[in-house]
Design an enzyme around this catalytic site. Sequence first.
Site, PDB file in Angstrom:
ATOM      1  N   ARG A  36      -7.113  -7.819  -4.010  1.00 58.62           N
ATOM      2  CA  ARG A  36      -5.949  -8.668  -4.602  1.00 58.62           C
ATOM      3  C   ARG A  36      -4.786  -8.027  -4.849  1.00 58.62           C
ATOM      4  O   ARG A  36      -3.866  -8.687  -5.063  1.00 58.62           O
ATOM      5  CB  ARG A  36      -6.592  -9.477  -5.409  1.00 58.62           C
ATOM      6  N   GLY A  37      -4.897  -6.555  -5.151  1.00 57.55           N
ATOM      7  CA  GLY A  37      -3.603  -6.052  -5.955  1.00 57.55           C
ATOM      8  C   GLY A  37      -2.548  -6.086  -5.395  1.00 57.55           C
ATOM      9  O   GLY A  37      -1.606  -6.006  -6.207  1.00 57.55           O
ATOM     10  N   GLU A  79      -0.418  -1.285  -0.090  1.00 57.49           N
ATOM     11  CA  GLU A  79      -1.502  -1.078  -1.403  1.00 57.49           C
ATOM     12  C   GLU A  79      -0.905  -1.156  -2.508  1.00 57.49           C
ATOM     13  O   GLU A  79       0.670  -0.898  -2.401  1.00 57.49           O
ATOM     14  CB  GLU A  79      -1.752   0.315  -1.187  1.00 57.49           C
ATOM     15  N   ASP A 105      -5.145   5.784  -6.057  1.00 53.74           N
ATOM     16  CA  ASP A 105      -5.625   6.422  -7.289  1.00 53.74           C
ATOM     17  C   ASP A 105      -6.422   7.518  -6.807  1.00 53.74           C
ATOM     18  O   ASP A 105      -5.806   8.619  -6.524  1.00 53.74           O
ATOM     19  CB  ASP A 105      -6.287   5.416  -8.188  1.00 53.74           C
ATOM     20  N   LYS A 143      -0.680   7.785  -8.319  1.00 54.84           N
ATOM     21  CA  LYS A 143      -1.136   8.457  -9.285  1.00 54.84           C
ATOM     22  C   LYS A 143      -1.835   9.890  -8.723  1.00 54.84           C
ATOM     23  O   LYS A 143      -3.002  10.001  -8.601  1.00 54.84           O
ATOM     24  CB  LYS A 143      -2.241   7.957 -10.228  1.00 54.84           C
ATOM     25  N   VAL A 161      -2.633   1.015 -15.572  1.00 57.72           N
ATOM     26  CA  VAL A 161      -1.370   0.229 -15.507  1.00 57.72           C
ATOM     27  C   VAL A 161      -1.931  -1.028 -15.326  1.00 57.72           C
ATOM     28  O   VAL A 161      -2.951  -1.484 -14.438  1.00 57.72           O
ATOM     29  CB  VAL A 161      -0.508   0.796 -14.333  1.00 57.72           C
TER      30      VAL A 161
END
Length: 177
Positions: free
Chosen positions: A44-45, A100, A104, A132, A154
């Site tokens: 969902r991001g 995206e 990470d 990141k 975050v």
Amino acid sequence: MKRPYVIDELITAKAIAARIEELSKEIKDEFDGTDKLIVVGLLRGSFIFIADLVRELDMPVEVDFLEASSYGDEIESSREVRILKDLRGTIEGRDVLVVEDIVDTGFTLSHVVSLLASRKPARIKSIALLDKPTRREISIKADWTGFEIPDEFVVGYGIDYAQRNRNLGYIGTVRFN
Ligand code: PRP
């Protein structure tokens, strides 16, 4: 149980908008002349990022979504990427841009790009709003990155902590009390 936390602003809404404008120019150059671009948001991001990004792309695009999850409600990646919802359409012979919110460990993007590449698109590229790099466990980098950020947890602009705070207009860091 969620621990109490406060959110400190890391990237302002204005800075995000300016960066998306820059990135969309590069994307338009890359896909110049194509009428078969399909922009794939990872739920969902990425839902806010893809909404803002496609509105800056004044070219023919289709939008589709794929839901992958590796975190559940946890802070640490499970390293197992599950496809919870697949694309509606086929991508064979199409140009694909995977969108995206954050890279990470790299497990999600790597898994999704391999999966979609196996469906024989004409071209597959990826964009991540945040990266990141210090957390990377799989060697992968999105073709376009909005911002490199330090190893901080975050939230905001689509990104959650235990499903909360996705609706912030900016990116903030979570600081536990
Ligand atoms: C988060 C984020 C990325 C992924 C990045 O998704 O949205 O998709 O993790 O992490 P990785 O590089 O370590 O794989 P999550 O599984 O939390 O689902 P969500 O997008 O629904 O919040």
